[in-house]
Design a protein around this motif. Structure first.
Motif, PDB file in Angstrom:
ATOM      1  N   GLN A  34     -54.872  33.935 -42.767  1.00  0.00           N
ATOM      2  CA  GLN A  34     -54.738  34.920 -43.831  1.00  0.00           C
ATOM      3  C   GLN A  34     -53.629  35.917 -43.498  1.00  0.00           C
ATOM      4  OE1 GLN A  34     -58.329  36.952 -44.905  1.00  0.00           O
ATOM      5  NE2 GLN A  34     -57.409  37.883 -46.696  1.00  0.00           N
ATOM      6  N   ILE A  35     -52.801  36.221 -44.485  1.00  0.00           N
ATOM      7  CA  ILE A  35     -51.737  37.212 -44.335  1.00  0.00           C
ATOM      8  C   ILE A  35     -52.366  38.593 -44.520  1.00  0.00           C
ATOM      9  CG2 ILE A  35     -49.560  38.080 -45.260  1.00  0.00           C
ATOM     10  CD1 ILE A  35     -49.077  35.196 -46.305  1.00  0.00           C
ATOM     11  N   THR A  36     -52.117  39.477 -43.557  1.00  0.00           N
ATOM     12  CA  THR A  36     -52.692  40.818 -43.609  1.00  0.00           C
ATOM     13  C   THR A  36     -51.615  41.851 -43.915  1.00  0.00           C
ATOM     14  OG1 THR A  36     -52.329  41.237 -41.256  1.00  0.00           O
ATOM     15  CG2 THR A  36     -54.413  40.169 -41.880  1.00  0.00           C
ATOM     16  N   ALA A  37     -52.040  43.037 -44.332  1.00  0.00           N
ATOM     17  CA  ALA A  37     -51.103  44.133 -44.576  1.00  0.00           C
ATOM     18  C   ALA A  37     -50.364  44.482 -43.295  1.00  0.00           C
ATOM     19  CB  ALA A  37     -51.846  45.343 -45.124  1.00  0.00           C
ATOM     20  N   ALA A  38     -51.037  44.406 -42.157  1.00  0.00           N
ATOM     21  CA  ALA A  38     -50.394  44.694 -40.871  1.00  0.00           C
ATOM     22  C   ALA A  38     -49.253  43.709 -40.598  1.00  0.00           C
ATOM     23  CB  ALA A  38     -51.423  44.649 -39.744  1.00  0.00           C
ATOM     24  N   MET A  39     -49.443  42.448 -40.954  1.00  0.00           N
ATOM     25  CA  MET A  39     -48.385  41.445 -40.777  1.00  0.00           C
ATOM     26  C   MET A  39     -47.167  41.797 -41.632  1.00  0.00           C
ATOM     27  SD  MET A  39     -50.434  37.888 -41.029  1.00  0.00           S
ATOM     28  CE  MET A  39     -51.114  37.045 -39.633  1.00  0.00           C
ATOM     29  N   ILE A  40     -47.424  42.188 -42.868  1.00  0.00           N
ATOM     30  CA  ILE A  40     -46.337  42.524 -43.787  1.00  0.00           C
ATOM     31  C   ILE A  40     -45.589  43.753 -43.286  1.00  0.00           C
ATOM     32  CG2 ILE A  40     -45.793  43.294 -46.134  1.00  0.00           C
ATOM     33  CD1 ILE A  40     -48.211  41.524 -47.029  1.00  0.00           C
ATOM     34  N   ARG A  41     -46.328  44.765 -42.835  1.00  0.00           N
ATOM     35  CA  ARG A  41     -45.689  45.965 -42.285  1.00  0.00           C
ATOM     36  C   ARG A  41     -44.816  45.624 -41.089  1.00  0.00           C
ATOM     37  NH1 ARG A  41     -51.088  48.336 -42.861  1.00  0.00           N
ATOM     38  NH2 ARG A  41     -51.093  49.450 -44.836  1.00  0.00           N
ATOM     39  N   SER A  42     -45.344  44.772 -40.215  1.00  0.00           N
ATOM     40  CA  SER A  42     -44.602  44.376 -39.016  1.00  0.00           C
ATOM     41  C   SER A  42     -43.290  43.688 -39.383  1.00  0.00           C
ATOM     42  CB  SER A  42     -45.467  43.455 -38.161  1.00  0.00           C
ATOM     43  OG  SER A  42     -44.744  42.970 -37.066  1.00  0.00           O
ATOM     44  N   VAL A  43     -43.343  42.772 -40.330  1.00  0.00           N
ATOM     45  CA  VAL A  43     -42.139  42.060 -40.757  1.00  0.00           C
ATOM     46  C   VAL A  43     -41.144  43.023 -41.402  1.00  0.00           C
ATOM     47  CG1 VAL A  43     -41.256  40.304 -42.336  1.00  0.00           C
ATOM     48  CG2 VAL A  43     -43.269  39.839 -40.960  1.00  0.00           C
ATOM     49  N   CYS A  44     -41.644  43.957 -42.200  1.00  0.00           N
ATOM     50  CA  CYS A  44     -40.765  44.949 -42.836  1.00  0.00           C
ATOM     51  C   CYS A  44     -40.055  45.794 -41.785  1.00  0.00           C
ATOM     52  CB  CYS A  44     -41.553  45.833 -43.794  1.00  0.00           C
ATOM     53  SG  CYS A  44     -42.090  44.974 -45.287  1.00  0.00           S
ATOM     54  N   HIS A  45     -40.791  46.199 -40.755  1.00  0.00           N
ATOM     55  CA  HIS A  45     -40.180  46.979 -39.679  1.00  0.00           C
ATOM     56  C   HIS A  45     -39.123  46.154 -38.936  1.00  0.00           C
ATOM     57  CE1 HIS A  45     -42.500  50.710 -39.747  1.00  0.00           C
ATOM     58  NE2 HIS A  45     -43.533  49.967 -40.106  1.00  0.00           N
ATOM     59  N   GLN A  46     -39.423  44.886 -38.688  1.00  0.00           N
ATOM     60  CA  GLN A  46     -38.463  44.012 -38.016  1.00  0.00           C
ATOM     61  C   GLN A  46     -37.191  43.857 -38.846  1.00  0.00           C
ATOM     62  OE1 GLN A  46     -40.242  40.264 -36.774  1.00  0.00           O
ATOM     63  NE2 GLN A  46     -42.143  41.330 -36.249  1.00  0.00           N
ATOM     64  N   LEU A  47     -37.345  43.648 -40.145  1.00  0.00           N
ATOM     65  CA  LEU A  47     -36.181  43.512 -41.024  1.00  0.00           C
ATOM     66  C   LEU A  47     -35.359  44.796 -41.066  1.00  0.00           C
ATOM     67  CD1 LEU A  47     -37.706  41.527 -43.998  1.00  0.00           C
ATOM     68  CD2 LEU A  47     -35.975  40.715 -42.390  1.00  0.00           C
ATOM     69  N   LEU A  48     -36.034  45.935 -41.123  1.00  0.00           N
ATOM     70  CA  LEU A  48     -35.342  47.213 -41.136  1.00  0.00           C
ATOM     71  C   LEU A  48     -34.541  47.394 -39.850  1.00  0.00           C
ATOM     72  CD1 LEU A  48     -34.799  49.849 -42.601  1.00  0.00           C
ATOM     73  CD2 LEU A  48     -36.882  50.765 -41.573  1.00  0.00           C
ATOM     74  N   ASN A  49     -35.121  47.039 -38.714  1.00  0.00           N
ATOM     75  CA  ASN A  49     -34.405  47.138 -37.442  1.00  0.00           C
ATOM     76  C   ASN A  49     -33.205  46.195 -37.403  1.00  0.00           C
ATOM     77  OD1 ASN A  49     -36.039  49.136 -36.385  1.00  0.00           O
ATOM     78  ND2 ASN A  49     -37.480  47.679 -35.483  1.00  0.00           N
ATOM     79  N   GLN A  50     -33.343  45.008 -37.962  1.00  0.00           N
ATOM     80  CA  GLN A  50     -32.212  44.078 -38.016  1.00  0.00           C
ATOM     81  C   GLN A  50     -31.099  44.627 -38.892  1.00  0.00           C
ATOM     82  OE1 GLN A  50     -33.520  40.163 -39.172  1.00  0.00           O
ATOM     83  NE2 GLN A  50     -34.823  39.934 -37.387  1.00  0.00           N
TER      84      GLN A  50
END
Length: 56
Positions: A34-50
């Motif tokens: 299951q995809i969680t909100a925490a997973m989505i937040r983590s990916v968003c932070h990773q993309l922002l850092n990139q």
């Protein structure tokens, strides 16, 4: 407040205010996870850092 903080805050608000819909991904063993909100937040932070790394 920096622009990235504004974007993160708006993104989190959008996630928190939406009705929950279950989403799933398939892991390496073929099991649904299951995809969680925490997973989505983590990916968003990773993309922002990139994006920051590309900008610099």
């Amino acid at each position: 407040m920096s622009m990235s903080q504004v974007v993160i805050k708006k993104s989190l608000n959008a996630l928190d205010n939406k009705p929950t819909q279950n989403g799933y991904i398939v892991d390496e063993q073929g099991k649904e996870v299951q995809i969680t909100a925490a997973m989505i937040r983590s990916v968003c932070h990773q993309l922002l850092n990139q994006c920051r790394a590309i900008k610099n």
